[in-house]
Write a protein that holds these residues in place. Sequence first.
Motif, PDB file in Angstrom:
ATOM      1  N   VAL A 101       9.192   1.456   4.234  1.00  0.00           N
ATOM      2  CA  VAL A 101       7.770   1.224   4.459  1.00  0.00           C
ATOM      3  C   VAL A 101       7.134   2.394   5.206  1.00  0.00           C
ATOM      4  O   VAL A 101       5.970   2.721   5.019  1.00  0.00           O
ATOM      5  CB  VAL A 101       7.611  -0.100   5.233  1.00  0.00           C
ATOM      6  N   THR A 102       7.941   3.052   6.067  1.00  0.00           N
ATOM      7  CA  THR A 102       7.397   4.125   6.891  1.00  0.00           C
ATOM      8  C   THR A 102       7.174   5.415   6.110  1.00  0.00           C
ATOM      9  O   THR A 102       6.376   6.245   6.509  1.00  0.00           O
ATOM     10  CB  THR A 102       8.354   4.402   8.068  1.00  0.00           C
ATOM     11  N   VAL A 103       7.886   5.564   4.988  1.00  0.00           N
ATOM     12  CA  VAL A 103       7.820   6.818   4.244  1.00  0.00           C
ATOM     13  C   VAL A 103       6.385   7.222   3.852  1.00  0.00           C
ATOM     14  O   VAL A 103       5.979   8.349   4.112  1.00  0.00           O
ATOM     15  CB  VAL A 103       8.764   6.784   3.022  1.00  0.00           C
ATOM     16  N   ASN A 139      -1.491   3.509   4.972  1.00  0.00           N
ATOM     17  CA  ASN A 139      -1.563   2.917   6.310  1.00  0.00           C
ATOM     18  C   ASN A 139      -0.830   1.586   6.474  1.00  0.00           C
ATOM     19  O   ASN A 139      -0.841   1.006   7.561  1.00  0.00           O
ATOM     20  CB  ASN A 139      -3.032   2.737   6.717  1.00  0.00           C
ATOM     21  N   TYR A 140      -0.240   1.107   5.380  1.00  0.00           N
ATOM     22  CA  TYR A 140       0.511  -0.156   5.438  1.00  0.00           C
ATOM     23  C   TYR A 140       1.501  -0.128   6.614  1.00  0.00           C
ATOM     24  O   TYR A 140       1.604  -1.083   7.382  1.00  0.00           O
ATOM     25  CB  TYR A 140       1.250  -0.321   4.113  1.00  0.00           C
ATOM     26  N   ALA A 141       2.179   1.006   6.773  1.00  0.00           N
ATOM     27  CA  ALA A 141       3.197   1.127   7.821  1.00  0.00           C
ATOM     28  C   ALA A 141       2.598   1.000   9.221  1.00  0.00           C
ATOM     29  O   ALA A 141       3.240   0.477  10.131  1.00  0.00           O
ATOM     30  CB  ALA A 141       3.927   2.462   7.696  1.00  0.00           C
ATOM     31  N   VAL A 142       1.350   1.459   9.389  1.00  0.00           N
ATOM     32  CA  VAL A 142       0.727   1.377  10.720  1.00  0.00           C
ATOM     33  C   VAL A 142       0.641  -0.080  11.152  1.00  0.00           C
ATOM     34  O   VAL A 142       1.016  -0.447  12.270  1.00  0.00           O
ATOM     35  CB  VAL A 142      -0.680   2.014  10.702  1.00  0.00           C
ATOM     36  N   ILE A 289       5.528  -4.514  -1.458  1.00  0.00           N
ATOM     37  CA  ILE A 289       6.127  -3.233  -1.102  1.00  0.00           C
ATOM     38  C   ILE A 289       6.516  -2.467  -2.361  1.00  0.00           C
ATOM     39  O   ILE A 289       6.294  -1.266  -2.471  1.00  0.00           O
ATOM     40  CB  ILE A 289       7.342  -3.458  -0.170  1.00  0.00           C
ATOM     41  N   THR A 290       7.084  -3.197  -3.332  1.00  0.00           N
ATOM     42  CA  THR A 290       7.499  -2.527  -4.561  1.00  0.00           C
ATOM     43  C   THR A 290       6.296  -1.984  -5.317  1.00  0.00           C
ATOM     44  O   THR A 290       6.254  -0.815  -5.695  1.00  0.00           O
ATOM     45  CB  THR A 290       8.269  -3.510  -5.465  1.00  0.00           C
ATOM     46  N   VAL A 291       5.297  -2.862  -5.531  1.00  0.00           N
ATOM     47  CA  VAL A 291       4.160  -2.466  -6.365  1.00  0.00           C
ATOM     48  C   VAL A 291       3.300  -1.436  -5.647  1.00  0.00           C
ATOM     49  O   VAL A 291       2.977  -0.383  -6.181  1.00  0.00           O
ATOM     50  CB  VAL A 291       3.320  -3.703  -6.744  1.00  0.00           C
ATOM     51  N   LEU A 292       2.968  -1.733  -4.377  1.00  0.00           N
ATOM     52  CA  LEU A 292       2.026  -0.851  -3.678  1.00  0.00           C
ATOM     53  C   LEU A 292       2.703   0.434  -3.211  1.00  0.00           C
ATOM     54  O   LEU A 292       2.129   1.510  -3.293  1.00  0.00           O
ATOM     55  CB  LEU A 292       1.419  -1.576  -2.473  1.00  0.00           C
ATOM     56  N   LEU A 293       3.927   0.321  -2.718  1.00  0.00           N
ATOM     57  CA  LEU A 293       4.533   1.482  -2.079  1.00  0.00           C
ATOM     58  C   LEU A 293       5.442   2.288  -2.996  1.00  0.00           C
ATOM     59  O   LEU A 293       5.423   3.515  -2.978  1.00  0.00           O
ATOM     60  CB  LEU A 293       5.316   1.062  -0.832  1.00  0.00           C
TER      61      LEU A 293
END
Lengths: 537, 219
Positions: A101-103, A139-142, A289-293
């Motif tokens: 997620v952080t990548v 920004n998901y990771a934030v 996570i799969t679709v968005l990231l």
Amino acid sequence: MVTSDRQLTRLRGPLPAWVLGLVPSVFLAVFFGWPLLTILSRGIGGHGLELLGRSYVWRIVRFTFTQAVISTALTLALGLPGAFVLHRYAFRGRRLLLAMVTVPFVLPTVVVGLAFRALLPQAWVGTLGAIVLAHAFFNYAVVVRVVGGLWAHLDPGYEQVARTLGASPWQAFRSVTWPLLRPAVAAATALVFLFTFTSFGVVLVLGGPSTTTLEVEIYRRTAQLLDLSGAAVLAVLQLVCLALVLFVSARLQARAAVAQSLRPDANETLVRPVTFRQRLLVAATLAVITVLLAAPLAALVLASVRVRDGFGLAWWRALWSVDAGTTRASAPLDSLRVSLQYAVVTTVLSVVVGGLAACAIAYARRSGRLLDVAVTLPLGTSAVTIGFGMLLAFARPPFDLRGSWFLVPIAQSLVAIPLVLRSVLPVLRSIDPRLRAVASTLGAPPVRAWATVDLPHLARALGVGAGFACAVSLGEFGATAFLARSDAPTLPVQIVRLLSRPGETPYGAAMALATLLMVLTTVVVLAVARFDRGGAR
Amino acid sequence: MTTGLTVDDVSLSYDGRLLLDRVHLDVAPDEVVCLLGPSGSGKSSLLQIIAGLLTPDSGTARWDGADLVDLPPHRRGIGLVFQDALLFPHLDVAGNVGYGLRFGDLSPAVRRARVSDLLELVDLAGYHERTVATLSGGEAQRVALARALAPRPRLLLLDEPFGALDRELRDRLAVDVRALLHRLGTPAVHVTHDLVEAELVGDRVVRLSELLRGGLGPV
């Protein structure tokens, strides 16, 4: 920290704090303060002021706010469930997922923009939707990290007490968990809003004529219209808007603050998902996570090897070809060498200046706060303002440095120094000052005592800071776009240049180069993460 | 007929270890039972099962003969005081005590009056607007007690509520709690590992080990 004996436990530097703080202060004053003043004087005094009477400028201001609000809302909507699932449920692959997620957050903005160009249909380019999606990705990771970090340490007992007092699960969440999370949610919201408000690379790559933000307009006026006065007015406008945003967010965060006892061990609060609804929530998070990231990054890699009739390495081969380049004498891949050279200089500069600043702040006590704020300020303004300000300030006598290669690493350092500071300062403050007192009673003179006692503790933090500085330098685009020499573009600058050329070879080469930059940045950040974890053990 | 609480044949394993083995416990509707056992013996888990926060592997808990198993914790009417007071840090003292009154249909005036009564009952009259961070350990625990009693639970569970306090304060609070529970006529299960405290609070003292295997005791 130990507070038993004030005289002894006070952190003291091997040298007076003002000596340590001299270099960072002068550095900031010359390369950040002076350019900022130049922008202000150009913006307020120049003829560009008439721009403020034009309705299209206000349309840009409105769009800048609108896209930031919508991006922030979408990021929160996706990120809050993600924060909950990744920090409260125990399931296989949770740690790996957290790392994944952080990548996106550490990827260069240009790479993010290209990934979404590769993923979305052509018709989406230039739309609000594309920008908002890319911002959520970025920004998901934030949200997951900031909110999840608190959520993991929140005592589940609070919610259990609420349940025994008659609150349904939803009521318990609303009346207890949510208010306790609010400080973290406020902080995450402020950060995401700030990032999306000043987002440059993503909007430049994905935006269009009707989806332009202040940052992009400042760049367009400078680079395309050569209207420096107009750009300066917009930069001042941008600073005013940012000051407003920071003021409001500080107020909101102060209101949300709650003193609470937290669980030190986050693993205590993990539970296995057992009910159908819990499993559904975990599955939905995995899907997001799969679709968005993952999808945009996969699309980017795919686009770099997809040629007209299937797959091939034509675009990768083009990276070596001078014909495919955007300068007269070099191939696209030459940017790699340019970027790496800048990265080395930026890293050294950031570690030295940031390290000195950290020492000065730690040892100066109260007056150090001022330097702390000053060092962090460039992060809060925007990279575009830094680059534009340096262009204005150093493009005419007495400082005519146009075309000097070292403006680029200096600008990049301004962005990287706060990160070095943040990784070094906590370690510096945690060193027991009595250790050095022991060293001096054993006969070590002050500087030797510091070098033999404090410095070894700092090595790891400095290494982590260096890694961050290197990653920042590789991906930095906002400031570099203004300052890079036209015959020696960095990787992100080269990518954007290729993208703006007609034809499928430059497009394919841009995708290949972006893939390369993605891999490079990820390797650096993963190395930092490994290094950092090694220290925790 | 009022028979109070019946815990029947409750078993629970945790991390592959059988923590509770067919526990049987009766609590009469006007009785304060002290449950004694060393730490880690599953006392807290038993309370959480009774409160509905934990699902046992097998067995039942009944109130007046009616099964509690399908009732979620917020519908059981069973209060629980934890070892650390766990006062909601975002609410003041009155907000904490009045928390459990939000979910009924009491008018704000009635709620305020009830909060004042309870604060008086635990000797903290006038503490309404104090922030919870300023309370001493003993005060915090008394607020937690008032908070648990506010919705008038049919049963109160106390999970080592004085565990974090010093001896003198502990004994004084133990006497207070006993008086309070009797005055309100609220039945309670009080868990502790301290025999002195158990005898001060309870009408009846039982050891957890005596309740195992359907009352047969340990193997």
